[in-house]
Enzyme design. Structure first.
Site, PDB file in Angstrom:
ATOM      1  N   ARG A  47       0.831  -0.823   0.076  1.00 29.80           N
ATOM      2  CA  ARG A  47       0.441   0.227  -0.276  1.00 29.80           C
ATOM      3  C   ARG A  47       0.807   1.218   0.058  1.00 29.80           C
ATOM      4  O   ARG A  47       2.270   1.521   0.058  1.00 29.80           O
ATOM      5  CB  ARG A  47      -0.693   0.090   1.687  1.00 29.80           C
ATOM      6  CG  ARG A  47      -1.604  -0.916   1.128  1.00 29.80           C
ATOM      7  CD  ARG A  47      -3.027  -0.738   2.671  1.00 29.80           C
ATOM      8  NE  ARG A  47      -2.138  -1.307   3.654  1.00 29.80           N
ATOM      9  CZ  ARG A  47      -1.920  -0.464   4.540  1.00 29.80           C
ATOM     10  NH1 ARG A  47      -1.958   0.866   4.130  1.00 29.80           N
ATOM     11  NH2 ARG A  47      -1.091  -0.451   5.567  1.00 29.80           N
ATOM     12  N   LYS A 190      -8.874  -2.309   1.235  1.00 32.03           N
ATOM     13  CA  LYS A 190      -8.606  -1.476   2.189  1.00 32.03           C
ATOM     14  C   LYS A 190      -8.698  -0.476   1.966  1.00 32.03           C
ATOM     15  O   LYS A 190      -9.656   0.434   2.752  1.00 32.03           O
ATOM     16  CB  LYS A 190      -7.078  -0.886   2.695  1.00 32.03           C
ATOM     17  CG  LYS A 190      -5.988  -2.233   3.471  1.00 32.03           C
ATOM     18  CD  LYS A 190      -6.531  -2.831   4.656  1.00 32.03           C
ATOM     19  CE  LYS A 190      -5.969  -4.074   5.132  1.00 32.03           C
ATOM     20  NZ  LYS A 190      -6.585  -4.067   6.526  1.00 32.03           N
ATOM     21  N   HIS A 209      -9.754  -3.664  12.816  1.00 31.06           N
ATOM     22  CA  HIS A 209      -8.905  -4.720  11.894  1.00 31.06           C
ATOM     23  C   HIS A 209      -8.316  -5.529  13.018  1.00 31.06           C
ATOM     24  O   HIS A 209      -7.781  -5.982  14.259  1.00 31.06           O
ATOM     25  CB  HIS A 209      -7.354  -3.402  12.232  1.00 31.06           C
ATOM     26  CG  HIS A 209      -6.553  -3.582  10.892  1.00 31.06           C
ATOM     27  ND1 HIS A 209      -5.424  -3.178  10.822  1.00 31.06           N
ATOM     28  CD2 HIS A 209      -6.618  -4.714   9.606  1.00 31.06           C
ATOM     29  CE1 HIS A 209      -4.006  -4.208  10.326  1.00 31.06           C
ATOM     30  NE2 HIS A 209      -5.283  -4.521   8.906  1.00 31.06           N
ATOM     31  N   SER A 227      -1.003  -5.873  10.248  1.00 27.11           N
ATOM     32  CA  SER A 227       0.015  -6.473   8.962  1.00 27.11           C
ATOM     33  C   SER A 227       0.623  -7.406   8.895  1.00 27.11           C
ATOM     34  O   SER A 227       1.889  -6.309   9.460  1.00 27.11           O
ATOM     35  CB  SER A 227      -0.504  -5.669   7.629  1.00 27.11           C
ATOM     36  OG  SER A 227      -1.255  -5.694   7.149  1.00 27.11           O
ATOM     37  N   LYS A 231      -2.153 -12.344  12.412  1.00 29.88           N
ATOM     38  CA  LYS A 231      -3.479 -12.426  12.592  1.00 29.88           C
ATOM     39  C   LYS A 231      -4.017 -13.343  12.019  1.00 29.88           C
ATOM     40  O   LYS A 231      -4.886 -14.096  12.536  1.00 29.88           O
ATOM     41  CB  LYS A 231      -3.980 -11.064  11.767  1.00 29.88           C
ATOM     42  CG  LYS A 231      -4.195  -9.429  12.487  1.00 29.88           C
ATOM     43  CD  LYS A 231      -5.133  -8.420  12.471  1.00 29.88           C
ATOM     44  CE  LYS A 231      -5.259  -8.268  11.157  1.00 29.88           C
ATOM     45  NZ  LYS A 231      -3.754  -7.807  10.564  1.00 29.88           N
ATOM     46  N   THR A 232      -3.761 -12.786  10.694  1.00 29.70           N
ATOM     47  CA  THR A 232      -4.112 -14.399   9.575  1.00 29.70           C
ATOM     48  C   THR A 232      -3.754 -15.280  10.077  1.00 29.70           C
ATOM     49  O   THR A 232      -4.424 -16.673  10.180  1.00 29.70           O
ATOM     50  CB  THR A 232      -3.635 -14.074   8.634  1.00 29.70           C
ATOM     51  OG1 THR A 232      -4.133 -12.934   7.689  1.00 29.70           O
ATOM     52  CG2 THR A 232      -4.045 -15.337   7.227  1.00 29.70           C
ATOM     53  N   ASP A 246      -9.218 -10.173   8.882  1.00 30.45           N
ATOM     54  CA  ASP A 246      -8.508  -9.253   9.254  1.00 30.45           C
ATOM     55  C   ASP A 246      -9.359  -8.444   9.727  1.00 30.45           C
ATOM     56  O   ASP A 246      -8.874  -6.919  10.229  1.00 30.45           O
ATOM     57  CB  ASP A 246      -8.186  -8.615   7.353  1.00 30.45           C
ATOM     58  CG  ASP A 246      -6.888  -7.520   7.882  1.00 30.45           C
ATOM     59  OD1 ASP A 246      -5.826  -7.751   8.201  1.00 30.45           O
ATOM     60  OD2 ASP A 246      -7.300  -7.575   6.137  1.00 30.45           O
ATOM     61  N   ARG A 311       1.532 -11.927  -1.166  1.00 34.49           N
ATOM     62  CA  ARG A 311       0.496 -12.405  -0.533  1.00 34.49           C
ATOM     63  C   ARG A 311       0.019 -13.293  -1.523  1.00 34.49           C
ATOM     64  O   ARG A 311       0.598 -13.841  -2.711  1.00 34.49           O
ATOM     65  CB  ARG A 311       0.119 -11.287  -0.593  1.00 34.49           C
ATOM     66  CG  ARG A 311       0.427 -10.249   0.350  1.00 34.49           C
ATOM     67  CD  ARG A 311      -0.093  -9.919   1.497  1.00 34.49           C
ATOM     68  NE  ARG A 311      -0.522  -9.194   2.452  1.00 34.49           N
ATOM     69  CZ  ARG A 311      -0.548  -8.501   3.206  1.00 34.49           C
ATOM     70  NH1 ARG A 311      -1.843  -9.170   3.745  1.00 34.49           N
ATOM     71  NH2 ARG A 311      -0.524  -7.437   4.005  1.00 34.49           N
TER      72      ARG A 311
END
Length: 513
Positions: A47, A190, A209, A227, A231-232, A246, A311
């Site tokens: 991003r 996003k 988030h 990120s 989390k994932t 997410d 990703r």
């Protein structure tokens, strides 16, 4: 909207198989040995927060928190940019349109039309959002919001008010998102998340988030973090149902996923450490910015040649134990995931309600290399509510909702350090994923409810003195350092940074009110 395009052939609501076939025919991607589509997003592999704009008009002028993440754009500049993008796309031979939903809870569902310049960007949208059932969209021309994404279009800063040629622009008045000059697909998800972060608090829904999973007894757990903090990975637990990885909402009745898919980092991915993500890389998945092992079409998961922010996106149902529809209950446990580059914070600790509010507003972590443009190694940062780049409103708005919900439901809040131990980045070592999983499991199963705790000497959170399967030396971070005095100095410096950041947030809140 479809009839607006007179020249290009419009591909509407294609299957992922069709989109993969078109991507291969256009020479814009390949296939790995497990059948997943592999693409390169171009110059941008992360991003670009400095190039995100919100149109400043009568609706947003007094509501948006204008800061380094929410840059204002004049309404006239937006209209010029939108007109230029439409003209650009109208000259293409082909374009792709997809209608989707955001929010699994029908009470908050947002219909979104996504127009893309390439089939693989449309593939990403198919993976990441909720696909409408037959007949669910009554008319193909009545989506509430639209996203226009054209990586090949470059803005003219002097004419369109942008910083550079690439941009993400949100107009709440026109219910439109414009994305150009970048092929990084994460900008799409996003931007929609940012829209929901603006809309939902007015409905008494806390947008978050975070990832969420659910135990066999129906207990819900949340994992907050930026990120790269896990989390994932940590929510993908074969012993628990995955609600989402997410973005979620929390209302008076429970929690729900905003998305219909997962977008996981795969740098150094292994079947042993993260089997669910590893096994999701199959036909229908979209892999971004990886390299192959020379002479093969097998992914080299350790390769950082293009970026560390490699990703994969895939539908939620690629996870065997995914919960669909992705709606869950009130959380029983909340975990704040932080990648501590200082190596100061304990691997796990229990927070009081007041401490939880303090850490929620600070949102401390270290940005991991590759997640944003220009990040080459862990960089200490504070991100309010663990998601400052996506918050159009002042952090206090979200904190007020979080604090109210946390207290009335008596939720347990834990801080989990997924970063360094035994020293700072470059000296210490990254905390083992197996240890982190074991500590989270112990917390979820109530095994930490009756152990002894000591207050951390600098941050006061309660540190368990024992945990099944974890060496005692790991639990107390000072003990893991070879030089206790060096640890004290690092801890004092980190505490000072916390206090300065918190004071700045509180002062800004007073001014903003």
């Amino acid at each position: 909207m479809i009839e607006l395009f007179s020249k290009p052939k419009v591909h509407y609501q294609l299957t992922t198989r069709e989109l993969v076939s078109q991507t291969l025919q256009r020479g814009e991607g390949g296939v790995n040995d497990t059948g997943a589509l592999v693409v390169n997003t171009g110059v941008f592999t992360g991003r670009s927060p400095a190039d995100k704009f919100i149109v400043k008009d009568m609706m947003t002028e007094g509501t948006v928190h204008w800061n380094k993440f929410n840059h204002p754009l004049e309404p006239d500049a937006f209209l010029r940019l939108q007109t230029a993008m439409w003209a650009y796309l109208n000259e293409k031979a082909e374009i792709w349109i997809r209608d989707v939903f955001a929010c699994a809870d029908p009470g908050y569902r947002l219909s979104v039309r996504i127009v893309t310049e390439t089939p693989w960007s449309n593939h990403f949208a198919a993976n990441m959002f909720i696909s409408p059932a037959p007949g669910e969209l009554q008319s193909t021309n009545h989506c509430e919001w639209q996203v226009i994404q054209a990586p090949g279009f470059q803005a003219i800063p002097e004419e369109h008010g942008t910083r550079k040629g690439n941009f993400t622009v949100i107009s709440f008045t026109h219910k439109t998102i414009l994305i150009g000059g970048t092929g990084y697909t994460g900008e799409i998800k996003k931007a929609v998340f940012t829209v929901l972060n603006y809309l939902l608090p007015g409905m008494n829904v806390l947008p978050m988030h975070c990832s969420i999973n659910e135990g066999k007894r129906g207990d819900t757990a949340m994992f907050f973090g930026l990120s790269g903090t896990g989390k994932t990975t940590l929510s993908s637990d074969p012993e628990r149902l995955l609600v989402g990885d997410d973005e979620h909402g929390w209302d008076d009745d429970g929690t729900f996923n905003f998305e219909g898919g997962c977008y996981a980092k795969i740098i150094n991915l292994s079947a042993k450490q993260e089997p669910q993500i590893y096994n999701a890389i199959r036909p229908g998945a979209l892999v971004e910015n990886i390299s192959f092992i020379p002479g093969t079409n097998r992914i080299d998961y350790s390769c950082k040649r293009l970026t560390e922010n490699t990703r994969v996106s895939y539908p939620l149902n690629f996870i065997e134990n995914a919960k669909i529809p992705s709606i869950s209950g009130i959380p029983k446990n909340i975990f704040f995931l932080t990648c501590d580059a200082y190596g100061v914070l304990p691997p796990i600790s229990r927070l009081s309600a007041e401490q939880a509010m303090y850490h929620y507003l600070n949102g401390y972590t270290a940005k991991i290399a590759g997640t944003e443009e220009g990040i080459l190694e862990p960089q200490i940062t504070f991100s309010a509510c663990f998601g400052a780049p996506f918050l159009p409103l002042h952090p206090h708005k979200y904190a007020e909702l979080f604090g109210h919900k946390m207290k009335i439901h008596s939720v347990k809040v834990w801080m989990v350090n997924t970063g360094w131990s035994g020293g700072a980045y470059g000296t210490g070592s990254r905390i083992k994923l197996a240890y982190t999983r074991a500590m989270i499991t112990a917390a979820l199963e109530g095994q930490l409810d009756h152990v002894s705790y000591l207050a951390h000497p600098f941050f006061d959170m309660l540190v368990p003195q024992s945990c099944p399967g974890i060496p005692g030396l790991i639990l107390n971070p000072r003990d893991a350092w070879s030089d206790g005095n060096a640890y004290d100095l690092a801890a004092m410096e980190l505490k000072r940074k916390f206090q300065l950041n918190y004071e700045e947030i509180m002062l800004d809140g007073m001014v903003y009110k």
